[in-house]
Design a protein around this motif. Structure first.
Motif, mmCIF file in Angstrom:
data_model
loop_
_atom_site.group_PDB
_atom_site.id
_atom_site.type_symbol
_atom_site.label_atom_id
_atom_site.label_comp_id
_atom_site.label_asym_id
_atom_site.label_seq_id
_atom_site.Cartn_x
_atom_site.Cartn_y
_atom_site.Cartn_z
ATOM 1 N N LYS A 196 26.015 21.634 51.719
ATOM 2 C CA LYS A 196 26.315 21.170 53.080
ATOM 3 C C LYS A 196 25.371 21.831 54.083
ATOM 4 N N GLU A 233 33.961 28.573 57.348
ATOM 5 C CA GLU A 233 35.180 28.125 56.685
ATOM 6 C C GLU A 233 36.074 29.334 56.467
ATOM 7 N N MET A 278 35.880 32.066 53.296
ATOM 8 C CA MET A 278 34.527 31.802 52.823
ATOM 9 C C MET A 278 34.467 32.081 51.316
ATOM 10 N N PRO A 279 33.612 31.355 50.583
ATOM 11 C CA PRO A 279 33.515 31.587 49.131
ATOM 12 C C PRO A 279 32.569 32.742 48.772
ATOM 13 N N LYS A 293 34.320 31.450 42.409
ATOM 14 C CA LYS A 293 34.012 30.658 43.601
ATOM 15 C C LYS A 293 32.605 30.082 43.582
ATOM 16 N N ARG A 294 31.991 30.048 42.406
ATOM 17 C CA ARG A 294 30.627 29.511 42.287
ATOM 18 C C ARG A 294 30.523 28.081 42.820
ATOM 19 N N GLU A 295 31.431 27.220 42.397
ATOM 20 C CA GLU A 295 31.361 25.814 42.797
ATOM 21 C C GLU A 295 31.634 25.660 44.293
ATOM 22 N N ALA A 296 32.590 26.400 44.816
ATOM 23 C CA ALA A 296 32.867 26.348 46.257
ATOM 24 C C ALA A 296 31.640 26.811 47.040
ATOM 25 N N TYR A 297 30.959 27.846 46.531
ATOM 26 C CA TYR A 297 29.737 28.316 47.200
ATOM 27 C C TYR A 297 28.655 27.240 47.133
ATOM 28 N N ARG A 298 28.485 26.624 45.946
ATOM 29 C CA ARG A 298 27.457 25.593 45.801
ATOM 30 C C ARG A 298 27.723 24.432 46.760
ATOM 31 N N GLU A 299 28.976 24.034 46.904
ATOM 32 C CA GLU A 299 29.317 22.945 47.824
ATOM 33 C C GLU A 299 28.988 23.320 49.268
ATOM 34 N N LEU A 300 29.324 24.542 49.668
ATOM 35 C CA LEU A 300 29.001 25.004 51.013
ATOM 36 C C LEU A 300 27.485 25.075 51.203
#
Length: 141
Positions: free
Chosen positions: A41, A111, A114-115, A31-38
């Motif tokens: 934001k 969300e 959550m990631p 979930k690294r990329e999902a965390y980075r996107e969050l």
């Protein structure tokens, strides 16, 4: 003492602040990329509410200690890494006012899912103990 090296995955702003929020959170490797996107934001939201600088950094050179370490601090599980982050604010009052607004904003609701594991995240607010202007003056003397 806990120490480690982290690579910035998000960095917004450059001006130093007078008050710092810091937090550490476990993030599943997948979930690294999902965390980075969050994080990207949220960094924009913090900046819009007055933060001088936001840095989100993922573990790069973080050793496993004999007594304690970043992994133990968040009870990291197999397949998780650690993110160390901080938000620099002009001062504590600006930070407190911003967080009050952010927490009331319905668009900022978490969300699902959550990631990261919010239950194992820890955070705190910190006042500076080193005055950079004083340190610069001493260095040039």
């Amino acid at each position: 003492m806990i120490f480690g090296g982290f690579n910035a995955i998000v960095e917004e702003g450059s001006e130093r602040g007078g008050y710092t929020d810091g937090f550490v959170v476990p993030v599943p490797e997948g979930k690294r990329e999902a965390y980075r996107e969050l994080a990207a934001k949220m960094a924009k939201v913090f900046r819009e509410h007055g933060a001088n600088r936001v840095v989100e950094a993922i573990a790069d050179d973080v050793p496993h200690g004999e007594v304690t370490d970043f992994y133990r601090a968040v009870k990291a599980e197999d397949g998780e890494t650690v993110v160390f982050s901080f938000i620099e604010w002009p001062d504590k009052q600006s930070r407190d006012e911003a967080w009050a607004k952010i927490m009331q904003d319905d668009t900022m609701k978490p969300e699902d899912p959550m990631p990261f594991s919010g239950q194992r995240m820890f955070w705190g607010g910190f006042e500076p103990i080193l005055d950079n202007d004083l340190a610069k003056a001493s260095a040039s003397a």
